[in-house]
Design an enzyme around this catalytic site. Structure first.
Site, PDB file in Angstrom:
ATOM      1  N   SER A 206     -23.845  64.799 117.905  1.00 54.35           N
ATOM      2  CA  SER A 206     -23.507  65.150 119.288  1.00 54.35           C
ATOM      3  C   SER A 206     -23.032  66.584 119.474  1.00 54.35           C
ATOM      4  CB  SER A 206     -22.449  64.188 119.809  1.00 54.35           C
ATOM      5  OG  SER A 206     -21.255  64.370 119.085  1.00 54.35           O
ATOM      6  N   HIS A 234     -26.902  58.666 120.875  1.00 51.06           N
ATOM      7  CA  HIS A 234     -27.393  59.860 121.578  1.00 51.06           C
ATOM      8  C   HIS A 234     -28.904  60.035 121.453  1.00 51.06           C
ATOM      9  CE1 HIS A 234     -23.660  61.797 122.860  1.00 51.06           C
ATOM     10  NE2 HIS A 234     -23.124  61.457 121.701  1.00 51.06           N
ATOM     11  N   LYS A 265     -24.729  55.309 127.550  1.00 52.29           N
ATOM     12  CA  LYS A 265     -25.268  56.674 127.653  1.00 52.29           C
ATOM     13  C   LYS A 265     -26.597  56.624 128.411  1.00 52.29           C
ATOM     14  CE  LYS A 265     -22.484  58.692 124.030  1.00 52.29           C
ATOM     15  NZ  LYS A 265     -21.999  58.085 122.799  1.00 52.29           N
TER      16      LYS A 265
HETATM   17  C1  PLP Z   1     -20.765  57.381 122.257  1.00 51.96           C
HETATM   18  C2  PLP Z   1     -20.972  56.954 120.870  1.00 51.96           C
HETATM   19  C3  PLP Z   1     -20.454  55.737 120.398  1.00 51.96           C
HETATM   20  C4  PLP Z   1     -19.549  54.878 121.234  1.00 51.96           C
HETATM   21  O1  PLP Z   1     -20.262  54.188 122.207  1.00 51.96           O
HETATM   22  P1  PLP Z   1     -19.445  53.280 123.246  1.00 51.96           P
HETATM   23  O2  PLP Z   1     -20.434  52.252 123.660  1.00 51.96           O
HETATM   24  O3  PLP Z   1     -19.019  54.187 124.342  1.00 51.96           O
HETATM   25  O4  PLP Z   1     -18.298  52.701 122.508  1.00 51.96           O
HETATM   26  C5  PLP Z   1     -20.754  55.348 119.112  1.00 51.96           C
HETATM   27  N1  PLP Z   1     -21.515  56.117 118.303  1.00 51.96           N
HETATM   28  C6  PLP Z   1     -22.008  57.309 118.705  1.00 51.96           C
HETATM   29  C7  PLP Z   1     -22.852  58.111 117.779  1.00 51.96           C
HETATM   30  C8  PLP Z   1     -21.744  57.761 120.001  1.00 51.96           C
HETATM   31  O5  PLP Z   1     -22.213  58.941 120.392  1.00 51.96           O
END
Ligand code: PLP
Length: 419
Positions: A206, A234, A265
């Site tokens: 990220s 992502h 996301k």
């Molecule tokens: C955002 C993210 C998470 C967490 O996801 P949530 O559903 O918001 O708990 C886990 N792993 C990665 C790589 C992320 O970018």
């Protein structure tokens, strides 16, 4: 304390003790206030922006001002999609508000099963298990499957939730530098001492927006007899010719044993997570994964809305295509303007500034121009690698992108970043 004591004279001993604890809290309060002051001093204090509109490319803040949002994970622009909102309402009308139960007791509805099927179809996997978040999916994926006899080999830039999940498992831990295949190979050689081995990686990292080299990871996994797990948070909806994630991008369907991901996301942006993959693995997680066994089912409206999300993505590649063209439009013009941009393979674009205070000044100046982007610096990124992270979305229109680029150029010149 006497004042409290007198006031408390009519209270039970238990209540008096609670109030006496205020004295105890006094010390702890001071400790916290000092820590918080130190966080502020270091410029690391996180303030929240209060948005008074749906999440979108253009948002309205509480004070009525408007801004263009370039820091949400709303990659496909589905966060305020009318079809998804309608599906959420319909599911709530038809199946109620809450489940008041974990899945295995009485928290499974038909739509939970339908959503699991939709996710399996999307990733071309055998079965899927839902969680309240991907944080939970990652927290609950290692401990049920592996013991102290086994090895977990983890990329150094993996998400906090993978790191926490690994901590909860007794397996021997190995770590390799981000996407460094020579180091991964060395770890795999060392880990031959263990019974089973699993390589785990983020799909897209990220901070840089780079993609894990899944083809090479799968080759090494084959050579050294290891399982492969990838977190698609992502990358799903973003990478690959149709946005189907890393397996599609690298043509490694059937070679990845476990995928985890989020519904928070690209897939609508509400909440919810999942693990999808081989049948027996998912079955074992249903038996033993603690965040699944001991935390509530996602509500019907989320399940119904997420099913609609996968339907939309199945019907057309339009949103993904728009995202891809937005990323190249933005990147090309920023490079032409003289900015130093990390080569991105995703919807994350890192505009390198290297200097920490400059990254904060830059982000603040962008906000004054009505553009929300995030400035990151150590310890979130390595020392001397401060940057502005821009997240593109299918929801961005050409005029949004142009306005952002214009602001970047203006602020970049003001702060001496570009000529
Ligand atoms: C955002 C993210 C998470 C967490 O996801 P949530 O559903 O918001 O708990 C886990 N792993 C990665 C790589 C992320 O970018």
């Amino acid at each position: 304390m006497t004042i409290f004591y007198e006031k408390c004279s009519g209270f039970s001993i238990f209540e008096t003790e609670l109030l006496t604890n205020i004295d105890m809290y006094g010390k702890f309060q001071k400790h916290l206030s000092d820590e918080l002051a130190a966080i502020k001093e270091a410029g690391l204090y996180k303030n929240e922006r209060n948005i008074a509109s749906p999440q979108s490319a253009e948002i309205t803040l509480e004070d009525g001002s408007k801004a263009l949002n370039f820091c949400a994970n709303n990659y496909l622009g589905l966060a305020d999609n009318p079809r998804i909102v309608k599906a959420a309402k319909a599911a709530m009308e038809e199946r109620g508000y809450g489940m008041s139960s974990v899945r295995f007791i009485c928290g499974t509805q038909d739509i939970h099963k339908r959503l699991e099927k939709a996710i399996s179809d999307f990733f071309k996997t055998e079965d899927t298990i839902l969680y309240a978040s991907c944080f939970d999916a990652n927290g609950g994926v290692f401990e049920p499957l592996l013991t102290a006899d086994d090895a977990i080999i983890s990329d150094s830039l993996n998400h906090a939730s993978i790191i926490d999940g690994v901590r909860l498992c007794k397996a021997v831990r190995y770590r390799y530098a981000n996407a460094d295949m020579a180091e991964l190979e060395r770890c795999l050689q060392e880990a031959q001492a263990q019974r089973f081995r699993i390589i785990c990686t983020d799909g897209v990292f990220s901070m840089d927006g780079n993609v894990a080299p899944m083809d090479k990871i799968c080759d090494l996994a084959e050579k050294y007899d290891a399982l492969v797990m990838v977190d698609e948070s992502h990358s799903a909806g973003v990478v690959g010719p149709r946005g189907r994630g890393v397996a599609e991008l690298y043509g490694c369907y059937g070679r990845i044993d476990i995928f985890t991901g989020t519904l928070g996301k690209a897939f609508g942006g509400a909440v919810g997570g999942f693990t999808t993959g081989r049948k027996e693995i998912i079955d074992m997680l249903r038996q033993r994964s603690r965040p699944y066994l001991f935390s509530n089912s996602i509500p019907a409206m989320i399940a119904g809305a997420a099913i609609e999300t996968f339907r939309i993505l199945d019907e057309s590649d339009e949103l993904h295509d728009r995202l891809v063209s937005n990323v190249s439009y933005f990147r090309d013009r920023m490079l032409a303007a003289g900015f130093d941009i990390k080569p991105t393979q995703s919807a994350i674009c890192a505009v390198m500034l290297y200097d920490a205070p400059l990254s904060q000044k830059f982000a603040a100046a962008m906000a004054r121009e009505g553009i929300f982007v995030t400035g990151f610096y150590y310890p979130v990124v390595p020392k001397g690698q401060a940057r502005i992270r821009v997240q593109l979305s299918a929801a961005h229109k050409k005029e949004h992108l142009d306005k952002a680029i214009e602001a970047f150029v203006k602020v970049g010149k003001e702060l001496g970043v570009i000529k």
